[in-house]
Write an enzyme that holds these catalytic residues in place. Structure first.
Site: not given
Length: 228
Positions: A98-99, A102
């Site tokens: 998920h990071e 980003h």
């Protein structure tokens, strides 16, 4: 002002936030005990995802705390917490991915991320200044101008919470797609990771809802005031 029926809105927002936080913690802990078949740690998975996306200028760092993971676009650093960095669980890999989502957003200049990042200073100032400005407005004879400025400041913080939602949902969608396409996770593992990310997304939904409810309360209390 201090004891009124509109407090129910603040209470609802607080309960939503507590529920979302409890849900993400319980879901993460459940799947933190499920080791991925690939055996990759969160840091290793993140490195592979970044390199697979052609990103080589983002550092991966270990930070303390539980689920304090985040990507810093200013310094190009992806920070993974104690519970993610060295863990080989499906939950840890999902959070790391998920990071990375980003970081990929930043790399491809994803518009909602750019808007959110540019709005951070305004939101920070607005959130801190809103209530003091409204109180000053009340002290100085219910100044309509100051009260409206205070409401506008609070609205900036609420808007920031709203524009955060597409950024977070998109990062999770990217993470799930990458983990599936690269076969880092498969089948039931991917389903379990999706549950972790969905629970995490609800914390942002709850934060946005709480901010909207608080803003509505301020509007009910002060929005109708006018100059004498």
């Amino acid at each position: 002002m201090f004891y009124d029926a509109t407090y129910i809105l603040v209470l609802i927002g607080a309960l939503l936030s507590i529920w979302a936080s409890a849900r993400v913690n319980s879901t993460y802990q459940k799947y933190a005990n499920v080791r991925s078949r690939a055996g990759l740690s969160g840091a290793q998975a993140a490195q592979q995802i970044l390199h697979g996306a052609g990103i080589y200028d983002v550092r991966i760092e270990h930070i303390s705390g539980n689920l304090t993971d985040h990507y810093d676009p200013r310094s190009k650093v992806l920070r993974l917490s104690d519970s993610v960095y060295g863990s080989t669980s499906v939950a840890a890999i999902g959070v790391a991915a998920h990071e990375c989502g980003h970081a990929i957003q930043d790399n491809v200049s994803y518009a909602p991320l750019k808007i959110r990042n540019s709005f951070v200073p305004v939101a920070n100032i607005g959130t801190k200044a809103a209530l003091p400005i409204i109180l000053l407005g009340l002290v100085f004879g219910s100044s309509y101008t100051l009260i409206q400025i205070g409401l506008l400041c609070f609205a900036c913080g609420t808007f920031f919470q709203l524009i955060t939602l597409p950024v977070e949902f998109n990062a999770s969608a990217r993470a799930v797609d990458i983990l599936g396409n690269t076969h880092m996770l498969s089948g039931d593992e991917l389903s379990q990771t999706r549950k972790v990310l969905s629970a995490a997304a609800m914390t942002y939904v709850a934060a946005a809802a709480a901010s909207i409810l608080s803003f509505l309360r301020l509007l009910l209390l002060f929005g109708g005031r006018r100059r004498d």
